[in-house]
Enzyme design. Structure first.
Site, PDB file in Angstrom:
ATOM      1  N   LYS A   9     -28.539 102.934  30.035  1.00  0.00           N
ATOM      2  CA  LYS A   9     -27.957 102.038  29.024  1.00  0.00           C
ATOM      3  C   LYS A   9     -26.446 102.005  29.242  1.00  0.00           C
ATOM      4  O   LYS A   9     -25.824 103.061  29.471  1.00  0.00           O
ATOM      5  CB  LYS A   9     -28.263 102.569  27.616  1.00  0.00           C
ATOM      6  CG  LYS A   9     -27.446 101.921  26.489  1.00  0.00           C
ATOM      7  CD  LYS A   9     -27.753 100.447  26.311  1.00  0.00           C
ATOM      8  CE  LYS A   9     -26.846  99.800  25.250  1.00  0.00           C
ATOM      9  NZ  LYS A   9     -27.090  98.334  25.125  1.00  0.00           N
ATOM     10  N   CYS A  38     -18.814  93.437  28.558  1.00  0.00           N
ATOM     11  CA  CYS A  38     -18.104  94.350  27.672  1.00  0.00           C
ATOM     12  C   CYS A  38     -17.080  93.541  26.883  1.00  0.00           C
ATOM     13  O   CYS A  38     -16.569  92.527  27.364  1.00  0.00           O
ATOM     14  CB  CYS A  38     -17.429  95.468  28.457  1.00  0.00           C
ATOM     15  SG  CYS A  38     -16.404  94.898  29.797  1.00  0.00           S
TER      16      CYS A  38
END
Ligand SMILES: CC(C)(C)CCc1c(C(=O)O)[nH]c(=O)[nH]c1=O
Length: 309
Positions: A44, A128
C-alpha cells in the site's frame, strides 16, 4: 504455454500482481499475496507517519467496478521497509510504493529506503497530494518534474512511477516528456483510479461512500478502455521503459488486452478486493487458455503487438 516474463532483467513466473492499495496494508495481507499465485506484489502506498485514513464507508463495490476514497490508510513507511527487509526476494518480486504528503516526506522516505539492503523496487505514487488547491502531482507537470528530479538525485537504483489516467493527447505527450528525462525511471504503472467519480444509489438517493461527499476514485470495468489507452500511450512514448498495466482486469481476457497494449506486468485491484487471492489462479488459467486457443506459446509472441486499422 509459457507465462514467464522479464521485468528489469528479472525472470518472473507470470505477469500478475496486485494493484497497490488492495490486500497490501498489513503483514497479514502481504503474506497472503506472498503465498498467492501472483509473481509480484506491491505494498500500500505509504507516508512518513502511520495514517488511519478516511471515515468509513470509504470503499464500495458495484457490478461494474468500485469507488474508493480511502485517504491513504497505511502503517507508515518503516513498517513496509521492515517487511521488505524480512522478505524472501527470491520467491517473489516485491515493489514498495510511497506517496509522501509533501516533497520533503518523499525525499525522507527515499533516503531511508536507499540505505536499506532490501532490493524491493520503488514505485512513487504520483497521485500523491500536492499543495492544497493545486492539482495532484501527476496532473501538475512542473511539480512532477521537480519530484522526479529529487527522487533521481536521492535514489540511485531503478525506480518507477504510478500515474493517474490522462485523457488529452497533449497530456500523454507532456507526461512522457517528463518521464523520459530520467533514464533510471525504469517502469511506469498505468493507471491509478479514475479520479473523483460519483456513484449514487437510486433506492437510497444517496452517495455510497462517506468521505468527500461521495466523490472517489473509480476502478474495475468502468476504467478498462482508459487503462488500455494509458498503457498503450506510454508504451509508444517511452520505448526504454517497461509499462505495468492496471485497471479493469477481471479475467484472462483483460489481462491479455493489457499485454497486447504493451504491458509487461498486469495488476489486479477491484477483482482482488472482491474475490481474494484465488483471482490470480483463475486469471492465469484463463490467460493460458486464451493463449493456447490463439497458438501463442509465449507472452513475447504478442506483447505490444496491438493492431491498428
Ligand atoms: C488518493 C490519495 C489518497 C492521494 C493517494 C492514495 C490512493 C487512494 C487512497 O488511499 O484513497 N486510493 C486510490 O484509488 N489511489 C490512490 O493513489
Amino acid at each position: 504455454t509459457d507465462l514467464t516474463c522479464l521485468f528489469l532483467g528479472q525472470p518472473l513466473a507470470n505477469p500478475l500482481m496486485n494493484a497497490s492499495g488492495v490486500c497490501c496494508r498489513t503483514t497479514t495481507e502481504l503474506d497472503t499475496l506472498a503465498s498467492s499465485a501472483a509473481a509480484a506484489m506491491v505494498t500500500k502506498s505509504c507516508t512518513l507517519e502511520p495514517r488511519t485514513g478516511n471515515p468509513e464507508p470509504r470503499y464500495s463495490s458495484l457490478p461494474l467496478g468500485s469507488i474508493n476514497s480511502m485517504g491513504l490508510p497505511n502503517e507508515g513507511y518503516q513498517y513496509y521497509l521492515d517487511y521488505a527487509e524480512r522478505f524472501d526476494h527470491e520467491r517473489k518480486l516485491l515493489f514498495l510504493s510511497i506517496s509522501g504528503l509533501t516533497l520533503d516526506d518523499n525525499v525522507e522516505m527515499i533516503a531511508a529506503i536507499r540505505e536499506a539492503v532490501n532490493p524491493a523496487l520503488l514505485e512513487v505514487n504520483l497521485s500523491c497530494p500536492n499543495v492544497p488547491g493545486k492539482p495532484q502531482t501527476g496532473y501538475d507537470f512542473e511539480a512532477m518534474d521537480e519530484l522526479l528530479d529529487e527522487v533521481n538525485d536521492a535514489y540511485k537504483r531503478p525506480f518507477g512511477v504510478k500515474l493517474p489516467p490522462y485523457f488529452d493527447i497533449s497530456h500523454f505527450d507532456a507526461a512522457a516528456e517528463v518521464l523520459n528525462r530520467y533514464p533510471r525511471l525504469a517502469f511506469v504503472t498505468c493507471i491509478n483510479s479514475v479520479g473523483n467519480g460519483l456513484v449514487i444509489d437510486p433506492d437510497t438517493e444517496s452517495v455510497v461512500i462517506k468521505p468527500k461527499d461521495g466523490f472517489g476514485g473509480l476502478g474495475g470495468a468502468y476504467v478498462l478502455p482508459t487503462a488500455l489507452a494509458n498503457v498503450n500511450a506510454f508504451y509508444r512514448r517511452c520505448p526504454d521503459k517497461q509499462i505495468i498495466g492496471c485497471g479493469g482486469v477481471q479475467s484472462g481476457t483483460e489481462a491479455f488486452l493489457h499485454l497486447l497494449a504493451g504491458a509487461s506486468l498486469v495488476q489486479i485491484g477491484t477483482a482482488l478486493y472482491e474475490e481474494g487471492p484465488a483471482v490470480f489462479d483463475r486469471v492465469l488459467g484463463e490467460l493460458t487458455a486464451i493463449m493456447a486457443s490463439k497458438g501463442y506459446t509465449s507472452i513475447d509472441a504478442f506483447r505490444g503487438k496491438l493492431k491498428t486499422l
